[in-house]
Each structure stands twice: as structure tokens, then as C-alpha cells.
Design a protein around this motif. Structure first.
Motif: not given
Length: 138
Positions: A55, A59, A88, A110, A47-50
Motif C-alpha cells: 500500500k 502511494e 507494476e 501480482t 499484494d498492494v491491497t493487503k
């Protein structure tokens, strides 16, 4: 194309260490993976948001990693170190991941791929310090 011995090693294992960095500060995480031989690609779920590694990989898509056999016997040491591009996952890559980890479908993760740009395989079973290298062609 990867040497068959490298592909066989990667298909026997399922956990890689993913290395990322942010502001020149490195970080690593363990991830289950599927490996696609034809494209020299690792597929992972994160999970690239968490997650910190997710993250950071979004970046800075230049990532590195390792897959290693855990052993105390020097003559049996085998392992891969690699660098690649984080992106992705496409449909073929997703299918490969869920084929290897069908129970992951229930989690609806994801999926992301790491296209290998460089890989070094150390295999002491072929002789002490034996190394094979792979460089992706553009």
C-alpha cells in the motif's frame, strides 16, 4: 551497467528488505526477488491491497532496500543498499520472476518491479569498507 561483481552477488541471493514510508513514518518488509541485470530491476511479489509495504509503495513509489550477506566475519561482509521506483512488472519481468520461483505460479501473485536509480555495494572481500556505486542513467 552494473559491475559484474554486483550482479553476481545479487544473483546468489533471493531475499531483499524493502523500505517504504507513509506520512514520514518508515516501514520495511522482506521480499523474495528476481534481479534483471540489463535493466537493473528487482522483481517482487506482493499484494498492494493487503500488505502495508505494498500500500505504501503504491502511494509513494520512491522506495529503498537492501540485500545483505549474513556473516559475523568482518572481512566477508557484502551487501547492497539501493533506492528506486516501484511500479507494476512488465511481461519480461514476470517471466524472470517465475523462472527463478516457478512454484510461485500456483499462487498467482501480482508482481511489481523496482527500477534501481541508485545502488551502493559494500564488499569487504575487496578490502575493508570497499564500496562500488551505480547511478541509473535517464
Amino acid at each position: 551497467m552494473l559491475e559484474p561483481i554486483i550482479t553476481a552477488f545479487l544473483k546468489k541471493h533471493h531475499l531483499l528488505t524493502l523500505a517504504t514510508s507513509h506520512n514520514n513514518i518508515p516501514y520495511c518488509a522482506s521480499c523474495f526477488y528476481s534481479f534483471i541485470e540489463e535493466s537493473a530491476t528487482f522483481v517482487i511479489a506482493t499484494d498492494v491491497t493487503k500488505t502495508r509495504h505494498g500500500k505504501e509503495a503504491i502511494e509513494n513509489t520512491h522506495v529503498a532496500g537492501a540485500v545483505a550477506l549474513e556473516t559475523k566475519m568482518v572481512g566477508k561482509i557484502q551487501g547492497v543498499q539501493f533506492s528506486g521506483e516501484f511500479q507494476e512488472a512488465n511481461e519480461q519481468e514476470k517471466k524472470a520472476y517465475f523462472k527463478r520461483f516457478p512454484y510461485a505460479l500456483a499462487m498467482q501473485p501480482t508482481l511489481w518491479s523496482i527500477k534501481v536509480t541508485y545502488l551502493k555495494f559494500t564488499d569487504n572481500t575487496l578490502g575493508f569498507g570497499k564500496k562500488l556505486e551505480f547511478f541509473a542513467s535517464n
